[in-house]
Each structure stands twice: as C-alpha cells, then as structure tokens.
Design an enzyme around this catalytic site. Structure first.
Site, short mmCIF file in Angstrom:
data_model
loop_
_atom_site.label_atom_id
_atom_site.label_comp_id
_atom_site.label_asym_id
_atom_site.label_seq_id
_atom_site.Cartn_x
_atom_site.Cartn_y
_atom_site.Cartn_z
N ARG A 122 10.91 -52.55 5.48
CA ARG A 122 11.30 -51.43 6.12
C ARG A 122 10.48 -50.19 5.99
O ARG A 122 11.24 -49.15 5.59
CB ARG A 122 12.98 -51.02 5.96
CG ARG A 122 13.90 -52.23 6.17
CD ARG A 122 13.45 -53.39 7.16
NE ARG A 122 14.28 -53.19 8.46
CZ ARG A 122 15.51 -53.36 8.83
NH1 ARG A 122 16.27 -53.82 8.01
NH2 ARG A 122 16.10 -53.06 10.03
N GLN A 127 6.88 -50.61 10.42
CA GLN A 127 7.82 -50.26 11.49
C GLN A 127 7.74 -51.09 12.72
O GLN A 127 8.33 -51.50 13.52
CB GLN A 127 8.05 -48.78 11.73
CG GLN A 127 9.13 -48.42 11.48
CD GLN A 127 9.10 -46.66 11.51
OE1 GLN A 127 8.24 -45.97 11.81
NE2 GLN A 127 10.19 -46.16 11.51
N ASP A 130 8.66 -54.55 12.85
CA ASP A 130 9.98 -54.83 12.36
C ASP A 130 10.97 -55.26 13.15
O ASP A 130 11.67 -54.56 14.02
CB ASP A 130 10.63 -53.25 11.68
CG ASP A 130 12.11 -53.41 11.17
OD1 ASP A 130 12.59 -54.42 11.21
OD2 ASP A 130 12.27 -52.58 10.49
N SER A 133 14.81 -54.60 13.12
CA SER A 133 15.32 -53.26 13.67
C SER A 133 15.28 -53.66 15.21
O SER A 133 16.24 -53.25 15.89
CB SER A 133 14.34 -52.09 13.52
OG SER A 133 14.62 -51.93 12.08
N TYR A 228 18.69 -51.06 1.68
CA TYR A 228 19.87 -51.62 1.88
C TYR A 228 20.99 -51.40 1.18
O TYR A 228 20.98 -50.90 -0.10
CB TYR A 228 19.59 -53.26 1.99
CG TYR A 228 18.60 -53.78 2.97
CD1 TYR A 228 18.81 -53.91 4.04
CD2 TYR A 228 17.29 -54.19 2.38
CE1 TYR A 228 17.94 -54.42 5.10
CE2 TYR A 228 16.36 -54.68 3.38
CZ TYR A 228 16.83 -54.75 4.67
OH TYR A 228 15.64 -55.25 5.36
#
Ligand code: NAD
Length: 377
Positions: A122, A127, A130, A133, A228
């Site tokens: 992450r 990004q 990802d 997400s 996390y």
C-alpha cells in the site's frame, strides 16, 4: 510476449481481468493477446469488442492458459489450471496465499512466477496497481446499495406535506478503503452516518466525510508498518463491543468492513446486539468471506435474526462487474508497464524491488515471498 486471458471459472464471478481498451493498449505496446471467447460477457463486453481491439479469441480454455507467457486473471487458478502453465510463465491474479498453501506449493513446483495482487504493497508508488483498494472501494459502495435495497426505511430526510421522514441512521464499523466509500455513499444518499475503527488515524477521515466518529477507548492499538490494523486482545474486543452496543441498537443499518490482513476477520457484532436493533433493520457483513464480523452471517445469504436482516453476500465487487473489471484491468496494465523492459521486450522482475519482493510469491521452483514461505513453519 504472449498474454493469455482465460474466462473466470469461479462460480458467480462476473469480472474480467482485461477490458478491451487495455487490450488495445498492450497490443500497441507489442504484446500478442489470446483470450477465451466470452471473456467479457459478465462485464458487458462482447467478443467483437475484443477482436476489434486486436485480441485473438479461442474457445479452448486450456490452450489459452498453456500457450501463454503471461496469464492474467481475477481469481486464483484451480489445481488443474496450474498444471497447464508453462514453466517460467508469469501468472497474475488474486491468490489468497495465506490460505492456499497447496496452491502456492503447486505453483512453485510448476516453475511459475506467481504474482499475488493482494500482496501489492500500500505504497504511493504501488497505488496504481493496488487491486485490493480498487475492488474494496467498489465493494464499499455496494454494501450501501444492498442495505438500501433491503431496508424498510428510506435513507434521506424528506419533508413532505404528508409528514417528515427522518434520515436513516447508518453505522459503519471498519474505516479502511471500503468503509470510507460506504460512508461517502451513505452520506450521498442522505443518511446520518456514524463510524468506528480501531486505528485512531481514521477519526479525522470519518469527520472529513461529514460523519461522526464513535469514540471507544481501547487503550494501545496502533497499526502495522503497511497501515493494517493489529489484532485486538480479548479484553479490547470486549471493550469495543460494549462501546458500540448502544450505537448499533439505535442504528437502522450497520455495515461492517473490519478486516485483519492475512488473518480471519474479527467477530465484533454478536447476536444480542442484533436482537437489540429495531425489527426491519439491516446489517451488511462485508467480511463474511474471511470469517465474518457478524455472528450468524452466512455467505451469499440473507438471514433474519430477531427481525434484523443480515446480509452475507460475497464477492461484492462483482455486483458492479463493469467498473470493477475496468479498475482491476487498469491495475494489471499498470503493473505490466511498470516492469516491462521496452528494449528487450521482457518483464524484468527484480527481487530487490519492493513491489516484486512483496507481491511475487513463487519463482523458479521456490516460494520466494518470505512471509508466505514462513507461514506455519
Ligand atoms: P482492511 O481491509 O485490512 O481492513 C478494513 C478496516 O478494518 C481497517 O481500517 C482496519 O483498521 C479495520 N478494523 C480491523 N479490526 C477492526 C475492529 N475490531 N473494529 C473496527 N475496525 C477494525 O483495510 P484496508 O482498507 O485494506 O486498508 C489497510 C491500510 O492500508 C489502511 O491504513 C489504509 O489507509 C492503507 N492504504 C494505503 C494506501 C496507500 O497508501 N497507497 C492505499 C490503500 C490503503
């Protein structure tokens, strides 16, 4: 390099790993793409869309996999599909590597370079790749749409000559990517939204969306290096349950998205909390596939507990398969472009690269990902 894209075989999976616009982009960059006929059916793309983009279509599932240098898919391959992969081929998909030891072993034995999309870090650089997400964002949206569909109350406040309807009260537990989108979607529909997460940094994010953060003092919680949540102790879970009890009882809709990376989801909503809600209320458990946040939630079913509907629908991104496919496909193409050596026309997966170190699970006959290799040993 030949990219193979087989049709998804997972029951009910409507997403596809490659949308026509991205196929066109890759073909322009010099890739050959062979896909299985009907590839985009569940996401609203016809075979014609793919052939127009330059994709070669085949009806033989096995040869699409077996003849490829790089296989793209959404879901993990089955054991037989692993056996078809070429030695040295790269296979990219969600893999569920924490729970699929036999599959990981088989991929290693087959000499495949397996990239697990859940393991993309992450980080700012990663990004664009990802997929957790991109899919969780849509899943968060779907939780609210499902809740609204099953709710006996409208979400927005309405002032009419016939009377005033008060806004629906929504409580979101777990404010990661999905939870934030659930809050935003419920707000757009006009609900009054409250939320809670064990990571204190989320309080500000909740407020910035115009929702109220429910304060529950759990003592020291913190988060992992990757951001996390850390697992709570028994005592902390008890404190959380006590702290959220009243809010749950007063909510019309509860949406739970609480997860722990690589571990079963925490069980945080108990039967007595459901029974304290008004009949006709709705609870959506987004974590049902990883163990469930809500006692009594059943995968792919709507159960009724004390007059409360508990929705345990799995694979929520597949409900918006068009957008979910587009986003996932973008993630894959961004990954390919990041590691594609234009001059030598090959993928360069440097083990020293942070993304490669974390996302490549097997390579050249070995389990190379340290976390997965050391699981249960
Ligand atoms: P996730 O799906 O692992 O978990 C969902 C949420 O559940 C998390 O916010 C977690 O804190 C929460 N949770 C866990 N136990 C809980 C409990 N008992 N009660 C209430 N909530 C609980 O989370 P995610 O959406 O994958 O996000 C994980 C992290 O990654 C976050 O810190 C997020 O901000 C970060 N992130 C960073 C980037 C980036 O920088 N590129 C992109 C996406 C996510």
């Amino acid at each position: 390099m030949r990219i193979g894209v087989p049709k998804e075989t997972w029951p009910g999976e409507l997403r596809t790993a490659l949308v026509p616009a991205n196929a066109k982009k890759l073909i322009r960059a010099g890739f050959e793409i062979v896909a299985e006929s009907g590839l985009g059916q569940g996401a609203g793309f016809s075979d014609h869309d793919y052939t127009e983009a330059g994709v070669k279509l085949q009806s033989n599932h096995q040869s699409v996999v077996a003849d490829a240098d790089l296989v793209l898919r959404v879901r993990k391959p089955s054991a037989s599909e692993v056996g078809w992969l070429r030695r040295g081929a790269i296979q990219v998909s969600f893999l569920d590597p924490f729970n699929e030891r036999a599959l990981v072993d088989a991929l290693a034995e087959q000499g495949v370079t397996a990239i697990s999309m859940e393991m993309i870090p992450r980080s700012t650089r990663a990004q664009k790749m990802d997929a957790l997400s991109s899919q969780d964002n849509l899943a968060g949206y779907v939780t609210v749409i499902q809740a609204a569909y099953h709710s006996i109350k409208a979400f927005p406040m309405m002032m009419t000559p016939s009377g005033t309807i008060r806004p629906c009260r929504v409580f979101v537990i777990g404010v990661g990517v999905a939870g934030l989108q659930a809050i935003a979607t419920a707000k757009r529909l006009g609900a009054r939204v409250e939320a809670f997460d064990t990571r204190p940094v989320t309080a500000e994010q909740v407020r910035s969306l115009g929702a109220k953060f429910v304060e529950i003092d759990l003592g020291e919680v913190g988060q992992t290096e990757q951001g996390y949540a850390k697992a709570l102790t028994e005592e902390q879970i008890a404190l959380q349950k006590e702290g959220q009890k009243k809010v749950i009882a007063e909510s019309d809709v509860v949406i739970t998205t609480a997860k722990l990376f690589g571990r079963p989801a925490p069980r945080i909503v108990s039967r007595d909390m459901l029974e304290a809600m008004q009949p006709g209320s709705v609870v959506v458990d987004m974590a049902v596939e990883t163990g469930g946040n809500v006692e009594g939630a059943v995968l792919d079913q709507v159960t009724e507990i004390g007059g409360v509907k508990v929705i345990g629908q799995g694979n929520l991104p597949s409900q918006v398969s068009r957008n979910a496919s587009e986003m996932y496909s973008n993630n894959l193409v961004n990954l390919i472009e990041e590691f594609w050596d234009v001059d030598n026309k090959q993928m360069v997966l440097d083990p020293e690269d942070e993304i490669i170190r974390l996302a490549v699970i097997t390579r050249a006959g070995e389990i190379v990902n340290e976390t997965i290799r050391n699981l249960n040993t």
